[in-house]
Design a protein around this motif. Structure first.
Motif, PDB file in Angstrom:
ATOM      1  N   LEU A  14       0.813  -1.212   0.000  1.00 23.42           N
ATOM      2  CA  LEU A  14       0.000   0.000   0.000  1.00 23.42           C
ATOM      3  C   LEU A  14       0.846   1.261   0.000  1.00 23.42           C
ATOM      4  CD1 LEU A  14      -2.673  -1.262   2.479  1.00 23.42           C
ATOM      5  CD2 LEU A  14      -3.172  -0.391   0.196  1.00 23.42           C
ATOM      6  N   ALA A  62      -1.499   4.675   2.689  1.00 21.87           N
ATOM      7  CA  ALA A  62      -2.431   3.983   3.589  1.00 21.87           C
ATOM      8  C   ALA A  62      -2.380   4.531   5.011  1.00 21.87           C
ATOM      9  CB  ALA A  62      -2.122   2.493   3.614  1.00 21.87           C
ATOM     10  N   TRP A 107      -5.460   6.362   7.251  1.00 17.37           N
ATOM     11  CA  TRP A 107      -6.669   6.216   6.433  1.00 17.37           C
ATOM     12  C   TRP A 107      -7.935   6.490   7.241  1.00 17.37           C
ATOM     13  CZ3 TRP A 107      -6.551   5.173   1.195  1.00 17.37           C
ATOM     14  CH2 TRP A 107      -7.790   4.925   0.581  1.00 17.37           C
ATOM     15  N   VAL A 126      -3.714   4.551  -5.586  1.00 19.44           N
ATOM     16  CA  VAL A 126      -3.205   3.202  -5.295  1.00 19.44           C
ATOM     17  C   VAL A 126      -3.689   2.197  -6.319  1.00 19.44           C
ATOM     18  CG1 VAL A 126      -3.296   1.312  -3.633  1.00 19.44           C
ATOM     19  CG2 VAL A 126      -2.959   3.651  -2.817  1.00 19.44           C
ATOM     20  N   THR A 170      -8.969  -5.389  -0.190  1.00 19.10           N
ATOM     21  CA  THR A 170      -8.421  -4.370   0.714  1.00 19.10           C
ATOM     22  C   THR A 170      -9.452  -3.863   1.711  1.00 19.10           C
ATOM     23  OG1 THR A 170      -8.960  -2.638  -0.897  1.00 19.10           O
ATOM     24  CG2 THR A 170      -6.731  -3.573  -0.984  1.00 19.10           C
ATOM     25  N   TYR A 214     -11.751  -1.734   0.809  1.00 17.78           N
ATOM     26  CA  TYR A 214     -12.198  -0.425   0.350  1.00 17.78           C
ATOM     27  C   TYR A 214     -13.661  -0.453  -0.081  1.00 17.78           C
ATOM     28  CZ  TYR A 214     -12.539   3.870  -2.392  1.00 17.78           C
ATOM     29  OH  TYR A 214     -12.940   5.084  -2.893  1.00 17.78           O
ATOM     30  N   LEU A 269      -7.150   0.087   5.241  1.00 17.98           N
ATOM     31  CA  LEU A 269      -7.053  -0.850   4.132  1.00 17.98           C
ATOM     32  C   LEU A 269      -6.180  -2.042   4.496  1.00 17.98           C
ATOM     33  CD1 LEU A 269      -6.665   1.430   0.979  1.00 17.98           C
ATOM     34  CD2 LEU A 269      -8.740   0.572   2.073  1.00 17.98           C
ATOM     35  N   GLU A 282      -3.671  -4.967   3.339  1.00 17.84           N
ATOM     36  CA  GLU A 282      -2.739  -5.189   2.231  1.00 17.84           C
ATOM     37  C   GLU A 282      -2.928  -6.591   1.671  1.00 17.84           C
ATOM     38  OE1 GLU A 282       1.276  -3.407   2.344  1.00 17.84           O
ATOM     39  OE2 GLU A 282       1.976  -5.487   2.147  1.00 17.84           O
TER      40      GLU A 282
END
Length: 339
Positions: free
Chosen positions: A19, A23, A26, A41, A81, A83, A90, A92
């Motif tokens: 990331l 990251a 976040w 990203v 992730t 998201y 997030l 990895e």
């Protein structure tokens, strides 16, 4: 400084899907900034995966990577992730993690990519999955198939990653992975933190196919955007012009991009060459007879001599090393002692 060596059977691992610093923090981002960072990203990852998949072959043909493949990969990465679920931090993932997610698709992935059912998903993504599987079990195995397991001191004066133990056919893919990983680690730069990145054996990456050429070109262009703000100064090292022009067939997109990269470079450092190679350089760069003569005579008489093309101006430059630098740069001695 001890270089970090990469190779099958060695301990070091690099995760090209790391990331990076984007990251960090976040959970404190508002929705707009989170979306901006995610776009950065995911775009970097898609450029990498497009290059890796596009380097694999079916017979004589390269594996295609189209808009549907991009949508599938982007959706899978967003799911892996966290998201897509609006996670406050997030997670990895890795290239094997992505491959397994595509090879065993969850119902949410099938629905999110607008396939009617899992069977249609599997049929439509077969080439993509097989190319990733081939990479994970082949060129990436034991090097780029897990989380990064070493720390780099980015405040140190130099960092070195050695690919000397890799088989020749894996070097181009390794350079592509390292380019993405390095860019990820440098996505947040300070105005006072300027780095020089030396990309040796660049021709190996360029010969992987058009998508790898595009990834290389993207890395170089992004670095230009950071100039004057910290950022990176990029050196791409090649042996001769044909290294770049062999990136694709005559007139192909890959060859056109590779040729343009020569012109986009702010500074060209042209060491001593024979008349044939000097003629190729003259044809591409418009050096003129005086520069061609210098490259074929004066520059060949002593190591470190070169013609520097800075914009439209030419300079004869002789690099003189301090005795300590000369000892460090004498790689022939290192090779002899290793035998």
């Amino acid at each position: 400084m001890q270089p970090i060596a990469l190779g099958a059977g060695l301990g070091a691992r690099v995760n090209p899907l790391a990331l990076g610093p984007l990251a960090h923090g976040w959970e404190r981002l508002d929705a707009v900034e989170a979306q901006r960072r995610a776009q950065s990203v995911f775009s970097r990852w898609l450029t990498l995966i497009r290059a890796l998949v596009g380097s694999q072959r079916i017979g004589e043909n390269l594996v295609p990577f189209g808009p549907s493949d991009e949508a599938v990969v982007r959706t899978a990465l967003a799911d892996l992730t966290g998201y897509a679920a609006g996670a406050t931090s997030l997670a990895e993932t890795t290239l094997p993690g992505l491959w397994h997610a595509l090879d065993n698709p969850a119902p949410e992935l099938v629905a999110g990519t607008r396939f009617e059912n899992a069977r249609q998903f599997m049929d439509s993504t077969r080439l993509l999955r097989d190319a990733l599987g081939q990479l994970v079990n082949g060129a990436l195995a034991g090097m780029f198939d897990a989380h990064t397991n070493f720390d780099i001191d980015w405040l140190a004066p130099i960092q070195s990653l050695s690919l000397s133990r890799l088989p020749q056919e894996a070097v181009g893919i390794a350079l592509t992975c390292l380019g993405s990983w390095g860019a990820g680690q440098r996505e947040v730069v300070s105005r006072t933190d300027q780095r020089v990145v030396v990309r040796d054996e660049a021709w190996r990456q360029l010969r992987l196919g058009p998508e790898a050429v595009k990834a290389f070109d993207a890395d170089m262009r992004l670095s230009r955007g950071f100039a004057g703000q910290g950022g990176d100064i990029q050196y791409a090292v090649a042996h001769k012009p044909s290294d770049l022009l062999s990136a694709g067939d005559e007139g192909s997109v890959a060859q056109t991009i590779a040729r343009d990269m020569l012109h986009l470079a702010d500074i060209k450092i042209l060491h001593g060459q024979g008349p044939k190679v000097a003629g190729e350089l003259d044809e591409i760069l418009g050096l003129g007879p005086l520069a061609v003569h210098a490259i074929t005579t004066w520059a060949r008489q002593e190591p470190g001599r070169a013609v520097w093309q800075v914009g439209d101006r030419m300079y004869k430059v002789a690099t003189v090393l301090h005795p300590l630098e000369a000892a460090l740069a004498n790689t022939n001695t290192g090779i002899e002692s290793a035998r």
